[in-house]
Design a protein around this motif. Structure first.
Motif, mmCIF file in Angstrom:
data_model
loop_
_atom_site.group_PDB
_atom_site.id
_atom_site.type_symbol
_atom_site.label_atom_id
_atom_site.label_comp_id
_atom_site.label_asym_id
_atom_site.label_seq_id
_atom_site.Cartn_x
_atom_site.Cartn_y
_atom_site.Cartn_z
ATOM 1 N N TRP A 346 45.944 19.077 50.689
ATOM 2 C CA TRP A 346 45.576 19.930 49.562
ATOM 3 C C TRP A 346 44.060 19.907 49.408
ATOM 4 C CZ3 TRP A 346 47.483 15.086 49.415
ATOM 5 C CH2 TRP A 346 46.793 14.126 48.697
ATOM 6 N N ARG A 347 43.553 20.821 48.609
ATOM 7 C CA ARG A 347 42.115 20.856 48.359
ATOM 8 C C ARG A 347 41.783 19.824 47.284
ATOM 9 N NH1 ARG A 347 38.332 24.473 49.693
ATOM 10 N NH2 ARG A 347 39.924 25.982 50.337
ATOM 11 N N ALA A 348 41.115 18.768 47.692
ATOM 12 C CA ALA A 348 40.837 17.669 46.768
ATOM 13 C C ALA A 348 39.725 18.042 45.792
ATOM 14 C CB ALA A 348 40.445 16.422 47.547
ATOM 15 N N SER A 349 39.872 17.564 44.570
ATOM 16 C CA SER A 349 38.833 17.716 43.552
ATOM 17 C C SER A 349 38.908 16.517 42.618
ATOM 18 C CB SER A 349 39.035 19.019 42.766
ATOM 19 O OG SER A 349 40.191 18.935 41.956
ATOM 20 N N ARG A 350 37.961 16.428 41.692
ATOM 21 C CA ARG A 350 37.971 15.300 40.748
ATOM 22 C C ARG A 350 39.218 15.306 39.880
ATOM 23 N NH1 ARG A 350 32.527 15.522 37.451
ATOM 24 N NH2 ARG A 350 33.260 17.692 37.297
ATOM 25 N N ASP A 351 39.799 16.501 39.680
ATOM 26 C CA ASP A 351 40.933 16.619 38.764
ATOM 27 C C ASP A 351 42.285 16.651 39.468
ATOM 28 O OD1 ASP A 351 39.154 16.851 36.559
ATOM 29 O OD2 ASP A 351 38.828 18.955 37.076
ATOM 30 N N SER A 352 42.316 16.583 40.797
ATOM 31 C CA SER A 352 43.598 16.668 41.502
ATOM 32 C C SER A 352 44.175 15.276 41.725
ATOM 33 C CB SER A 352 43.422 17.381 42.843
ATOM 34 O OG SER A 352 42.546 16.659 43.688
ATOM 35 N N SER A 353 45.503 15.188 41.640
ATOM 36 C CA SER A 353 46.170 13.903 41.871
ATOM 37 C C SER A 353 47.535 14.152 42.490
ATOM 38 C CB SER A 353 46.321 13.117 40.564
ATOM 39 O OG SER A 353 47.111 13.836 39.636
ATOM 40 N N LEU A 354 47.897 13.308 43.445
ATOM 41 C CA LEU A 354 49.168 13.419 44.156
ATOM 42 C C LEU A 354 50.204 12.506 43.526
ATOM 43 C CD1 LEU A 354 50.766 14.385 46.748
ATOM 44 C CD2 LEU A 354 49.953 12.259 47.807
ATOM 45 N N SER A 355 51.433 13.020 43.398
ATOM 46 C CA SER A 355 52.566 12.203 42.957
ATOM 47 C C SER A 355 53.611 12.196 44.055
ATOM 48 C CB SER A 355 53.174 12.767 41.668
ATOM 49 O OG SER A 355 52.262 12.673 40.593
ATOM 50 N N VAL A 356 54.111 11.000 44.381
ATOM 51 C CA VAL A 356 55.144 10.870 45.407
ATOM 52 C C VAL A 356 56.394 10.282 44.767
ATOM 53 C CG1 VAL A 356 53.398 10.552 47.204
ATOM 54 C CG2 VAL A 356 54.439 8.556 46.117
ATOM 55 N N PRO A 357 57.565 10.529 45.348
ATOM 56 C CA PRO A 357 58.796 9.967 44.784
ATOM 57 C C PRO A 357 58.751 8.437 44.787
ATOM 58 C CG PRO A 357 59.284 11.692 46.379
ATOM 59 C CD PRO A 357 57.830 11.395 46.506
ATOM 60 N N PRO A 358 59.467 7.811 43.862
ATOM 61 C CA PRO A 358 59.502 6.339 43.825
ATOM 62 C C PRO A 358 59.994 5.763 45.154
ATOM 63 C CG PRO A 358 60.510 7.281 41.851
ATOM 64 C CD PRO A 358 60.268 8.422 42.790
ATOM 65 N N ASP A 359 59.480 4.605 45.485
ATOM 66 C CA ASP A 359 59.886 3.861 46.684
ATOM 67 C C ASP A 359 59.538 4.595 47.981
ATOM 68 O OD1 ASP A 359 61.035 1.916 44.983
ATOM 69 O OD2 ASP A 359 62.896 3.074 44.880
ATOM 70 N N THR A 360 58.585 5.520 47.912
ATOM 71 C CA THR A 360 58.140 6.207 49.128
ATOM 72 C C THR A 360 56.910 5.500 49.681
ATOM 73 O OG1 THR A 360 58.950 8.348 48.353
ATOM 74 C CG2 THR A 360 57.291 8.372 50.093
ATOM 75 N N PRO A 361 56.992 4.911 50.871
ATOM 76 C CA PRO A 361 55.807 4.258 51.439
ATOM 77 C C PRO A 361 54.773 5.306 51.852
ATOM 78 C CG PRO A 361 57.612 4.230 53.018
ATOM 79 C CD PRO A 361 58.176 4.790 51.747
ATOM 80 N N VAL A 362 53.540 5.086 51.471
ATOM 81 C CA VAL A 362 52.452 5.992 51.842
ATOM 82 C C VAL A 362 51.644 5.316 52.945
ATOM 83 C CG1 VAL A 362 50.434 7.258 51.043
ATOM 84 C CG2 VAL A 362 52.401 6.961 49.519
ATOM 85 N N LEU A 363 51.685 5.897 54.128
ATOM 86 C CA LEU A 363 51.023 5.299 55.289
ATOM 87 C C LEU A 363 49.528 5.570 55.294
ATOM 88 C CD1 LEU A 363 53.665 6.335 57.985
ATOM 89 C CD2 LEU A 363 53.577 4.226 56.633
ATOM 90 N N VAL A 364 49.145 6.759 54.847
ATOM 91 C CA VAL A 364 47.734 7.146 54.767
ATOM 92 C C VAL A 364 47.547 7.877 53.453
ATOM 93 C CG1 VAL A 364 45.874 8.527 55.776
ATOM 94 C CG2 VAL A 364 47.518 7.368 57.278
ATOM 95 N N GLU A 365 46.517 7.519 52.712
ATOM 96 C CA GLU A 365 46.205 8.252 51.484
ATOM 97 C C GLU A 365 44.701 8.270 51.286
ATOM 98 O OE1 GLU A 365 47.524 8.640 46.784
ATOM 99 O OE2 GLU A 365 48.007 6.810 47.898
ATOM 100 N N ARG A 366 44.171 9.471 51.214
ATOM 101 C CA ARG A 366 42.770 9.671 50.879
ATOM 102 C C ARG A 366 42.641 11.053 50.255
ATOM 103 N NH1 ARG A 366 42.315 8.761 56.690
ATOM 104 N NH2 ARG A 366 42.302 10.735 57.847
ATOM 105 N N PRO A 367 41.512 11.376 49.653
ATOM 106 C CA PRO A 367 41.404 12.665 48.957
ATOM 107 C C PRO A 367 41.791 13.842 49.851
ATOM 108 C CG PRO A 367 39.525 11.293 48.420
ATOM 109 C CD PRO A 367 40.289 10.560 49.480
ATOM 110 N N GLY A 368 42.788 14.591 49.408
ATOM 111 C CA GLY A 368 43.222 15.779 50.133
ATOM 112 C C GLY A 368 44.212 15.532 51.239
ATOM 113 N N LEU A 369 44.629 14.275 51.469
ATOM 114 C CA LEU A 369 45.529 13.978 52.587
ATOM 115 C C LEU A 369 46.415 12.786 52.260
ATOM 116 C CD1 LEU A 369 46.297 14.509 55.626
ATOM 117 C CD2 LEU A 369 44.662 12.693 56.181
ATOM 118 N N ALA A 370 47.703 12.925 52.588
ATOM 119 C CA ALA A 370 48.631 11.798 52.524
ATOM 120 C C ALA A 370 49.613 11.936 53.679
ATOM 121 C CB ALA A 370 49.375 11.763 51.194
#
Length: 397
Positions: A346-370
């Motif tokens: 997604w297009r990252a900005s100061r106001d954007s935030s990602l939500s993932v389902p509970p118990d979902t392992p996130v292997l990579v997370e950085r602004p604009g990418l998961a």
């Protein structure tokens, strides 16, 4: 220029100007039941597609080609409107009769390039490509031809010079080039120099195209516009046959006719122009070597498409996601062997935030990418921005 809708296809406003102002368009109605030789399109006084080939004036050949085209049907059973179609080339090539027809198929609002071969005075349609680029086939200046000797190109009268994949000028006789070394599954550049005409007062020094390879299957049209050269860079080293497969980016979204898929037609995700790539950065999975993750974008018959490419370290075979239509939250299934993934972008900005389902392992997370493991059942992810939340459901193999 802003696109407009014409006959079920997107056509540029430039075509409207050419038709209305310069006279660069089909000259009006014909009553003959046979195809015309050449095509009545003009750019000022220049006949853009005059009759070509040593059989162009042969009435028996014209009649035989017309009979074959009249009997041909598109994958959705539409037929050619002969009065608004034309034989662009008819002649002996590589020891056999060859005819190339610009076919108007009004039921689909489409233009087709039909390639016919002749034997014992009869002709049959051997290849048929749906010209998916905006506008009519005859507004293109370079058309692909496949013969027993390999790839050739038919050029319009506006083409002053054509450079092949190696950057050298191709030999052209009666509009048809000599055989060109085009690989089966690699994209290579073809560049035309267009002479000055009424619609192009200064000509065009570099009209760039990409040929996606000789194994591009009908009815997919193998030439893609590449005005900036970004497509050549984006597809460097990639297997276009895999890209074009039913699970690859270019072939994964089927065209729909009414309420059903039309798998024999050109996919909705087939590229027309503006192929480009941008890096999403390196990702290291399970402690392995970092791999490069890229996002492909391109224009298709139904709008902007995107996909991701996973380029393993050490020169392994790239892995592609299927296409995903342009969306504020892109969600890609990436079938990495032994570890299928979902890539969220997604297009990252100061106001954007990602939500993932509970118990979902996130292997990579950085602004604009998961990057997460592909869920075994559908799960919903979301990105919240200032005034809206965007949702995508993925998973379930």
């Amino acid at each position: 220029m802003a696109p407009v809708r014409t006959g079920g296809r997107t056509a540029t406003a430039l075509l409207t100007v050419l038709l209305a102002v310069t006279g660069c368009g089909p000259v009006a109605d014909r009553t003959s039941t046979d195809l015309r030789a050449g095509y009545d399109s003009l750019d000022g006084p220049l006949a853009v597609w005059p009759p070509r080939g040593d059989l162009a004036a042969d009435a028996a050949v014209t009649a035989a080609v017309s009979e074959a085209v009249r009997a041909w049907r598109s994958p959705v059973d539409d037929r050619v409107h002969l009065p608004s179609s034309g034989i662009l080339f008819a002649g002996e090539v590589d020891g056999s009769p060859l005819a190339l027809v610009a076919a108007d198929v009004p039921g689909e609002g489409a233009s087709w390039l039909l390639q016919l071969t002749g034997e014992d005075g009869r002709y049959r349609v051997a290849r048929a490509s749906d010209y998916t680029s905006p506008g009519y086939l005859v507004y293109s200046d370079v058309l692909p031809v496949q013969t027993t000797a390999g790839r050739r190109y038919l050029t319009s009268a506006r083409v002053e010079r054509l450079l092949g994949p190696d950057g050298r000028a191709l030999s052209v006789r009666d509009g048809l080039t000599a055989p060109v070394d085009v690989p089966p599954c690699r994209a290579v550049p073809v560049t035309a120099t267009l002479r000055a005409t009424e619609s192009l007062p200064r000509g065009r020094a570099a009209d760039r195209l990409l040929d996606l390879g000789t194994d591009t299957s009908d009815p997919r049209y193998p030439l893609v516009r590449d005005e900036t050269g970004s497509g050549r860079r984006a597809l460097s080293g990639l297997d276009t046959c895999v890209l074009s497969g039913e699970r690859g980016p270019f072939g994964s979204i089927a065209r729909r006719v009414g309420d059903r898929d039309a798998p024999e037609s050109v996919p909705d995700s087939w590229p027309l122009a503006k192929v480009a790539a941008r890096s999403l950065g390196e990702v290291a999975l399970g402690g392995g070597e970092p791999a490069e993750l890229e996002q492909l974008t391109w224009e298709s018959p139904s709008g902007t498409m995107t996909a991701v490419v996973y380029r393993p370290a050490g020169g392994g075979a790239p892995v592609f996601s299927p296409a995903d239509r342009a969306n504020p939250l892109q969600a890609y299934r990436l079938p990495v062997p032994g570890q299928p993934l979902v890539v969220l972008s997604w297009r990252a900005s100061r106001d954007s935030s990602l939500s993932v389902p509970p118990d979902t392992p996130v292997l990579v997370e950085r602004p604009g990418l998961a990057v997460v493991p592909e869920p075994e059942r559908p799960r919903t992810f979301s990105v919240a921005v200032t005034d809206k939340t965007h949702y995508r459901s993925v998973g379930g193999r």
